[in-house]
Design a protein around this motif. Sequence first.
Motif, short mmCIF file in Angstrom:
data_model
loop_
_atom_site.label_atom_id
_atom_site.label_comp_id
_atom_site.label_asym_id
_atom_site.label_seq_id
_atom_site.Cartn_x
_atom_site.Cartn_y
_atom_site.Cartn_z
N ARG A 233 -88.40 81.25 -26.19
CA ARG A 233 -87.25 80.61 -25.86
C ARG A 233 -86.70 80.61 -24.54
N GLU A 234 -86.63 81.63 -24.04
CA GLU A 234 -86.26 81.98 -22.49
C GLU A 234 -87.18 81.31 -21.77
N GLY B 86 -86.12 74.55 -16.40
CA GLY B 86 -85.36 74.73 -15.13
C GLY B 86 -85.96 74.41 -13.89
N GLU C 146 -82.65 68.55 -17.83
CA GLU C 146 -81.56 69.56 -17.79
C GLU C 146 -81.30 70.34 -19.05
N VAL C 147 -81.58 71.72 -19.20
CA VAL C 147 -81.36 72.50 -20.59
C VAL C 147 -79.87 72.69 -20.64
N VAL D 121 -81.86 70.67 -25.56
CA VAL D 121 -81.62 71.72 -26.31
C VAL D 121 -83.14 72.43 -26.47
N VAL D 122 -83.17 73.49 -26.59
CA VAL D 122 -84.45 74.34 -26.61
C VAL D 122 -84.22 75.11 -28.07
N VAL E 53 -86.96 77.80 -21.40
CA VAL E 53 -85.75 77.25 -20.53
C VAL E 53 -86.10 77.49 -19.18
N ALA F 120 -79.51 76.38 -26.31
CA ALA F 120 -80.88 77.21 -26.72
C ALA F 120 -80.50 77.68 -27.85
#
Length: 228
Positions: A22-23, A30, A36-37, A13-14, A26, A40
């Motif tokens: 954040r994006e 990826g 594996e995210v 988890v981010v 992620v 978020a």
Amino acid sequence: MTEEGGGAPARVVVADDQTVVREGIVMLLGLLPGVEVVGAAADGDEAVRLVAELDPDVVLMDLRMPRCDGVEATRRIRAEHPRTQVVVLTTYADDASLFPALRAGARGYLTKDAGGDEIVRAVRSVLSGDAGLSPSIQRRLLERLSEPEPTVPEEGTEAPDGLTGRETEVLVLIADGLTNQEIARKLHVSTATVKTHINNLFAKTGLKDRAQAVRYAFGKGLVRPPGG
């Protein structure tokens, strides 16, 4: 955690309040093997909720977030979901950020200039029971631990800047990363009383915020870094 050659990827988890950052994290994760995210979060409260829902292996945790910051979220996650490890991923590497996060239970600490490979190594390290610290953070810890131990005022001696015993106690708890509510519960007083003590100690010491209070507590020898 995936090792080369197979196995389930680490579920991550981010948590970061800045959408672009954040994006970006992620998206970066990826592209990397072994991670594996699964969620978020935009703040600490959401991070704690996602950990409860998703049971991830690791949270990559920013520190400066609204509502619930990374230190408080780390403490709650480690208390309520001890299987989930926390790796701090932040812009800040100062003592006032580093030591409260480690005291709260973070097993890793990276700054945001870390590359993807370094993030994966930190995730792998904390899942194997080791610390996932960036080289610069390791150096800072070694420097801190190699410094002469500060002289902690003995019981009955005058506290710095005329602080009362209770004000000094509140200051130490701030340095440990506790929120006002947590300090109130620990001392069995109201939150309003805690705020009064904080206002008084800030006035006596000339401090303006909690980050300055942490640095002040370390500088006066009232607390020591983890392992110190």
